[in-house]
Design a protein around this motif. Structure first.
Motif, PDB file in Angstrom:
ATOM      1  N   PHE A   1      -6.368   5.992   2.948  1.00  0.00           N
ATOM      2  CA  PHE A   1      -6.969   4.812   2.362  1.00  0.00           C
ATOM      3  C   PHE A   1      -7.151   5.078   0.738  1.00  0.00           C
ATOM      4  CE2 PHE A   1     -11.111   2.790   1.210  1.00  0.00           C
ATOM      5  CZ  PHE A   1     -10.673   1.580   1.571  1.00  0.00           C
ATOM      6  N   ILE A   2      -7.437   6.063   0.230  1.00  0.00           N
ATOM      7  CA  ILE A   2      -7.661   5.990  -1.107  1.00  0.00           C
ATOM      8  C   ILE A   2      -6.429   6.046  -1.844  1.00  0.00           C
ATOM      9  CG2 ILE A   2      -9.938   7.303  -1.349  1.00  0.00           C
ATOM     10  CD1 ILE A   2      -8.300   9.768  -2.184  1.00  0.00           C
ATOM     11  N   ASN A   3      -5.378   6.328  -1.252  1.00  0.00           N
ATOM     12  CA  ASN A   3      -3.658   6.222  -1.750  1.00  0.00           C
ATOM     13  C   ASN A   3      -3.601   4.919  -2.108  1.00  0.00           C
ATOM     14  OD1 ASN A   3      -3.252   9.093  -2.339  1.00  0.00           O
ATOM     15  ND2 ASN A   3      -2.453   9.335  -0.597  1.00  0.00           N
ATOM     16  N   LEU A   4      -4.001   4.139  -1.120  1.00  0.00           N
ATOM     17  CA  LEU A   4      -3.947   2.570  -1.348  1.00  0.00           C
ATOM     18  C   LEU A   4      -4.285   1.895  -2.851  1.00  0.00           C
ATOM     19  CD1 LEU A   4      -5.392   0.829   2.051  1.00  0.00           C
ATOM     20  CD2 LEU A   4      -2.974   1.146   1.394  1.00  0.00           C
ATOM     21  N   TRP A   5      -4.994   2.823  -3.213  1.00  0.00           N
ATOM     22  CA  TRP A   5      -5.615   2.352  -4.658  1.00  0.00           C
ATOM     23  C   TRP A   5      -4.633   2.580  -5.772  1.00  0.00           C
ATOM     24  CZ3 TRP A   5     -10.553   0.031  -5.048  1.00  0.00           C
ATOM     25  CH2 TRP A   5     -11.194  -0.115  -3.935  1.00  0.00           C
ATOM     26  N   VAL A   6      -3.728   3.482  -5.600  1.00  0.00           N
ATOM     27  CA  VAL A   6      -2.707   3.778  -6.703  1.00  0.00           C
ATOM     28  C   VAL A   6      -1.958   2.395  -6.749  1.00  0.00           C
ATOM     29  CG1 VAL A   6      -0.917   5.246  -7.342  1.00  0.00           C
ATOM     30  CG2 VAL A   6      -3.072   6.223  -6.293  1.00  0.00           C
TER      31      VAL A   6
END
Length: 150
Positions: free
Chosen positions: A8-13
């Protein structure tokens, strides 16, 4: 759960910061693809290693207008330099502090600002979520001592 949070946090990259707003004592960051960060606890913004905005600077200068403070003033002053950057790195520390680095020299830090023994329940510190009209998006919430992913 850790794999799901990491995914989920990698979606932000690569997501571009489209807006920044002051809301009470909170900073609200909206990224493309309807991704949102609410900094509910201590939130700081650096521009090229210079601390330019912090939610601690919320005390009113004149004690009459709540918008007369460093947070609102500096958000307006630097907004054009902050908005538009793309996330190049996002991480969560062992104590659940959140760090975002953008390609325009901006660094956003959301810290877990307090313990919870004084309160009946834990307080939200920051939250990353997918904004959807039907409220079906995922939420990653940092409380005082834990992460919750829904």
């Amino acid at each position: 759960m850790e794999k799901e949070i990491k995914a989920f946090i990698n979606l932000w990259v690569g997501k571009r910061l489209e807006s920044l707003n002051c809301i009470c004592e909170m900073l609200d960051f909206c990224f493309n693809d309807n991704l949102v960060l609410h900094g509910l606890g201590l939130t700081r913004i650096f521009l090229k290693d210079d601390l330019i905005i912090t939610t601690i600077d919320y005390n009113s200068w004149d004690q009459t207008d709540s918008k007369h403070n460093d947070e609102w003033f500096n958000t307006e002053k630097y907004k054009d330099q902050i908005i538009g950057g793309k996330v190049t790195n996002i991480s969560i520390s062992k104590s659940n502090d959140l760090f975002l680095e953008l390609d325009n020299g901006v660094r956003i830090e959301c810290f877990v600002a307090n313990a919870y023994p004084h309160y009946a329940e834990e307080c939200e510190q920051w939250l990353l979520f997918e904004h959807t009209e039907d409220h079906s998006g995922r939420f990653l919430t940092a409380y005082n001592k834990r992460l919750s992913f829904d």
